[in-house]
Design a protein around this motif. Structure first.
Motif, short mmCIF file in Angstrom:
data_model
loop_
_atom_site.label_atom_id
_atom_site.label_comp_id
_atom_site.label_asym_id
_atom_site.label_seq_id
_atom_site.Cartn_x
_atom_site.Cartn_y
_atom_site.Cartn_z
N VAL A 1 20.95 52.97 14.41
CA VAL A 1 21.38 52.53 13.08
C VAL A 1 22.72 51.82 13.17
N VAL A 2 23.58 52.29 14.08
CA VAL A 2 24.89 51.70 14.32
C VAL A 2 24.99 51.36 15.80
N ASP A 3 25.49 50.18 16.10
CA ASP A 3 25.67 49.77 17.50
C ASP A 3 26.97 50.33 18.05
N ARG A 4 26.91 50.83 19.29
CA ARG A 4 28.13 51.22 19.95
C ARG A 4 28.82 49.96 20.48
N ALA A 5 30.12 50.04 20.64
CA ALA A 5 30.87 48.90 21.15
C ALA A 5 30.35 48.51 22.53
N PRO A 6 30.34 47.21 22.85
CA PRO A 6 29.94 46.77 24.19
C PRO A 6 30.80 47.44 25.27
N VAL A 7 30.27 47.50 26.48
CA VAL A 7 30.93 48.20 27.58
C VAL A 7 32.34 47.67 27.82
N VAL A 8 32.54 46.37 27.66
CA VAL A 8 33.86 45.80 27.91
C VAL A 8 34.90 46.40 26.95
N PHE A 9 34.51 46.66 25.72
CA PHE A 9 35.41 47.30 24.76
C PHE A 9 35.61 48.77 25.12
N GLN A 10 34.54 49.43 25.58
CA GLN A 10 34.64 50.84 25.95
C GLN A 10 35.62 51.03 27.11
N LYS A 11 35.47 50.20 28.15
CA LYS A 11 36.32 50.34 29.33
C LYS A 11 37.78 50.03 29.02
N ALA A 12 38.00 49.15 28.05
CA ALA A 12 39.37 48.78 27.69
C ALA A 12 39.98 49.75 26.68
N GLY A 13 39.19 50.75 26.27
CA GLY A 13 39.68 51.68 25.26
C GLY A 13 39.85 51.01 23.90
N MET A 14 39.03 50.00 23.63
CA MET A 14 39.17 49.22 22.41
C MET A 14 37.97 49.36 21.49
N GLU A 15 37.27 50.46 21.60
CA GLU A 15 36.12 50.68 20.71
C GLU A 15 36.55 50.68 19.24
N TRP A 16 37.76 51.19 18.99
CA TRP A 16 38.27 51.22 17.61
C TRP A 16 38.38 49.81 17.04
N PHE A 17 38.76 48.84 17.91
CA PHE A 17 38.92 47.46 17.46
C PHE A 17 37.56 46.84 17.16
N TYR A 18 36.57 47.16 17.99
CA TYR A 18 35.22 46.66 17.76
C TYR A 18 34.67 47.19 16.43
N ARG A 19 34.90 48.50 16.18
CA ARG A 19 34.44 49.09 14.92
C ARG A 19 35.14 48.45 13.73
N LEU A 20 36.41 48.10 13.92
CA LEU A 20 37.15 47.45 12.85
C LEU A 20 36.59 46.06 12.56
N LEU A 21 36.21 45.33 13.61
CA LEU A 21 35.61 44.02 13.44
C LEU A 21 34.28 44.12 12.68
N LYS A 22 33.52 45.18 12.99
CA LYS A 22 32.22 45.37 12.36
C LYS A 22 32.35 45.91 10.94
N GLN A 23 33.41 46.74 10.73
CA GLN A 23 33.62 47.36 9.42
C GLN A 23 35.09 47.22 9.02
N PRO A 24 35.47 46.08 8.45
CA PRO A 24 36.86 45.87 8.05
C PRO A 24 37.39 46.93 7.07
N SER A 25 36.48 47.62 6.40
CA SER A 25 36.90 48.65 5.46
C SER A 25 37.56 49.84 6.16
N ARG A 26 37.44 49.91 7.49
CA ARG A 26 38.05 51.00 8.25
C ARG A 26 39.54 50.78 8.49
N ILE A 27 40.09 49.69 7.98
CA ILE A 27 41.48 49.35 8.28
C ILE A 27 42.45 50.47 7.89
N GLY A 28 42.14 51.17 6.79
CA GLY A 28 43.01 52.26 6.36
C GLY A 28 43.08 53.36 7.39
N ARG A 29 41.93 53.71 7.96
CA ARG A 29 41.88 54.75 8.98
C ARG A 29 42.56 54.29 10.25
#
Length: 243
Positions: free
Chosen positions: A194-222
């Protein structure tokens, strides 16, 4: 010995060792539970004494979130690396599928999601025994506890979001008859597709949070809470330096 990160103790453990420890707990005769705090959860625990106590008494406390790793370095107590809830769950299911001696129950997400996740997981991990599912939209706990107990599950994934899932585990999971309960947030949505996990390149860089933010801009507050969390760690470091 655990590493204290702003009031929450983390196990300094690698992913393979965490999976091995989790499997051993699942085979033990007692009841055990695992929590996977990220910076937001640490901040919640600072304001909630009950929640903080539940995290403290967990059998495994895993560092889910790159912010935890950065804070640990700032405080001079580095951790081996992230052990995300989803990676821990995947490793544990792989071991369960291999051994065939442990049974899993999935609890959480919207109606239909846990069932879909179960189908996909059984296809991914050949031999994995999933003995039941239930969505997270229930009002009464007793029927859910009874269903899990009757399933004969050894392992329970509780995906209700923090701190609700940890408090539910502390209050009810022992009565479910399972040996291991794990709080896993929104992983069922990912396992169900239902929800895609961040691509491996984002996972390895510890940037999954940034990928989620790109997919869901409403998460900016969190997401905005992360700089505050790291700022708090820096403040603690400076106080220690000048004390």
């Amino acid at each position: 010995m655990r590493t204290d990160i702003l009031g929450v103790g983390f196990d300094p453990i690698t992913l393979p060792d965490a999976v091995s420890a989790g499997a051993a707990l699942a085979r033990d005769s007692g009841f055990h539970y695992v929590v996977t705090p990220n910076p937001e959860i640490v901040q919640l625990a600072d304001r909630d004494e009950l929640f903080r106590s539940i995290l403290y008494h967990a059998d495994l406390v895993l560092a889910d979130g790159i912010g935890i790793i950065h804070a640990a370095k700032l405080l001079g107590t580095p951790l081996p690396g992230r052990v995300t809830g989803i990676d821990f769950a995947a490793g544990l299911m792989q071991e369960m599928a291999r051994s065939g001696d442990l049974k899993l129950f999935l609890l959480g997400a919207k109606p239909g999601v846990a069932e879909l996740a179960a189908e996909r997981l059984k296809a991914t991990y050949q031999g994995l025994k999933i003995v039941g599912t239930h969505d997270g939209y229930f009002k009464e706990d007793e029927p859910v506890v009874e269903q899990i107990a009757q399933s004969g599950a050894d392992v329970l994934f509780v995906c209700l979001g923090a701190p609700k899932q940890e408090k539910w585990i502390a209050a009810h999971a022992k009565d479910c008859g399972v040996h291991l309960a794990v709080g896993l947030g929104g992983v069922l949505d990912v396992f169900a597709g239902v929800v895609d996990r961040a691509p491996v390149v984002f996972q390895k860089a510890g940037m999954e949070w940034f990928y989620r933010l790109l997919k869901q801009p409403s998460r900016i507050g969190r997401m905005a809470k992360l700089p505050a969390f790291l700022g708090r760690a820096l403040s603690v470091k400076m106080k220690r330096k000048h004390s």
